[in-house]
Scaffold this active site. Sequence first.
Site, PDB file in Angstrom:
ATOM      1  N   CYS A  55      31.885  63.975 -49.176  1.00 39.67           N
ATOM      2  CA  CYS A  55      33.245  64.667 -48.760  1.00 39.67           C
ATOM      3  C   CYS A  55      34.320  63.501 -49.270  1.00 39.67           C
ATOM      4  O   CYS A  55      34.294  62.656 -48.654  1.00 39.67           O
ATOM      5  CB  CYS A  55      33.263  64.658 -47.260  1.00 39.67           C
ATOM      6  SG  CYS A  55      34.883  65.091 -46.645  1.00 39.67           S
ATOM      7  N   CYS A  58      36.727  62.376 -46.299  1.00 40.70           N
ATOM      8  CA  CYS A  58      35.676  61.421 -45.420  1.00 40.70           C
ATOM      9  C   CYS A  58      35.664  60.262 -46.228  1.00 40.70           C
ATOM     10  O   CYS A  58      36.020  59.084 -45.528  1.00 40.70           O
ATOM     11  CB  CYS A  58      34.344  61.668 -45.586  1.00 40.70           C
ATOM     12  SG  CYS A  58      33.970  63.287 -44.645  1.00 40.70           S
ATOM     13  N   CYS A 403      42.864  68.415 -62.304  1.00 38.16           N
ATOM     14  CA  CYS A 403      41.652  68.990 -61.676  1.00 38.16           C
ATOM     15  C   CYS A 403      40.751  69.713 -62.477  1.00 38.16           C
ATOM     16  O   CYS A 403      40.931  70.405 -63.340  1.00 38.16           O
ATOM     17  CB  CYS A 403      42.265  70.165 -60.701  1.00 38.16           C
ATOM     18  SG  CYS A 403      41.219  71.328 -60.250  1.00 38.16           S
ATOM     19  N   CYS A 406      40.353  73.290 -62.463  1.00 42.60           N
ATOM     20  CA  CYS A 406      41.483  73.979 -63.208  1.00 42.60           C
ATOM     21  C   CYS A 406      41.357  74.078 -64.757  1.00 42.60           C
ATOM     22  O   CYS A 406      41.523  75.002 -65.482  1.00 42.60           O
ATOM     23  CB  CYS A 406      42.970  73.293 -62.813  1.00 42.60           C
ATOM     24  SG  CYS A 406      43.190  73.183 -61.110  1.00 42.60           S
TER      25      CYS A 406
END
Length: 494
Positions: A55, A58, A403, A406
């Site tokens: 994560c 996290c 990204c 993307c």
Amino acid sequence: MTAAVVFSAVTLALLSRPPSAVSGRRDVVELGDADFDYLATEHETMLVKFYAPWCGHCKKLAPEFEKAANKLKGLVKLAKVDCTANSETCGRFGVTGYPTLKIFRYGKDSASYDGPRTADGIYEVMRRQTGPDSVHLKSKEDLQGFVNNYDASIVGVFPSSDSARLPEFLKAAGLLRDQFRFAHITDLQVAEDHNVNSETVLLFRPPRLANAFEDSVVVFKDYLTISSLRRFIRDHLYGLCPHMTLENRDRLRVRDLLTAYYDLDYHHNVRGSNYWRNRVMKVGSKYSGRSLMFSVANKKDFLVELEEDYDLGTSDAGDLPFVTIRTKLGQKYVMREEFTRDGRSLERFLDDYFAGRLKQYIKSEPIPEKNSAAVKVVVAESFNEIVNDPEKDVLIQFYSPSCPHCKKLEPIYRELAETLYSYPRTVIAKMNAVDNDIPLGYDVQGYPTIYFAPVGKKDNPIRYQGPRELKEFLIFLKRESSYNLNLGGSRDEL
């Protein structure tokens, strides 16, 4: 199961753990299915982070959590549970997303942690979780010592320990203790120096923020309930010009807010910190009741925000404050004139703001000189012209240049635009959401995020949540379009 077997199981679990988890060389203890109940019950107050190693949020929280654990050593224990390896424990406490933070008291789930996720913010919230919900003050010296604090203090004043409204106050303290400091008095004489002769609640603003423009102590005058006390604190806690921090900024920004950023340090230089604050308050007091709140902040704490949201660098104003206004709707304004010590420049800025003469600051890339490709490039300065064109349906993708999702979408999105190129009233567009301000009405938390802004519904765009495939995009657009897209097939399927 015998006690000996339980002891052996726990011992085996501890011995099999990594050395860091047992020896305490790390301040965050790692718990799991085998030992959570056994170890958590040893601590009066414990903050537990439920996480997954993959994560991203996290990973971002991890160093702040470690720093907070170090600062809280001896006060509150911080722990973590890897939910990918300890699903039984995480499932038992209803963990469905990561990271999830919960407060435990002697091993029992006490409350969700909804506070800030910086080391200082975690420290401040959890420090308040230690000890009783409300401190019982028995003398004037106790009262003076309690309110002489860096933070505000809420003190309930009651004639005796049998007062009918004391339980309600204590219940409120239990619910709000993670945000505010509470104490109570059961002898009216203890509070007589504050002209109190009956049951009430006193709100003491921090002594470091004392000033000539407002009272340092506010008296509660309503009937005491949890709701009325919460409302009283909300309305009076911050006063005319609070100190905005990374921890309280979200609570302050629910209103239109002017902020003066400068070298503020209330830990080491109270007098110097109040020099500019007093000037802000002197001017701000002339505009009270005008639905604008005033605040001051340490510009070093908000350096990234000032640079990214307002294009203000650390050297732009020297030792003088930066002044900005951010409305609750997200509109931004910057005072370009130098802050004068007589406050006149701030007055001119406020007069222009209330008269509607200020130009809103918008972070935007330059408008492209050419925009002839099938996918139209939108920047913040051209958003209204392209996306809010009242005669066109617009599918707008918010993306980040870095990204990977993307980049994967790019050829599909381009093919979509080329497929619809012969329909001039249907526009396929994209905007770099990192380098441009995102307009109101568009909630962009990750990339890519895609919205459809049809004719007549520009104020209520539709979020696209379907598969990112050409066929699915075309089905969606044919169904939602204001115009007839003659693409073959029915309106619901191609």
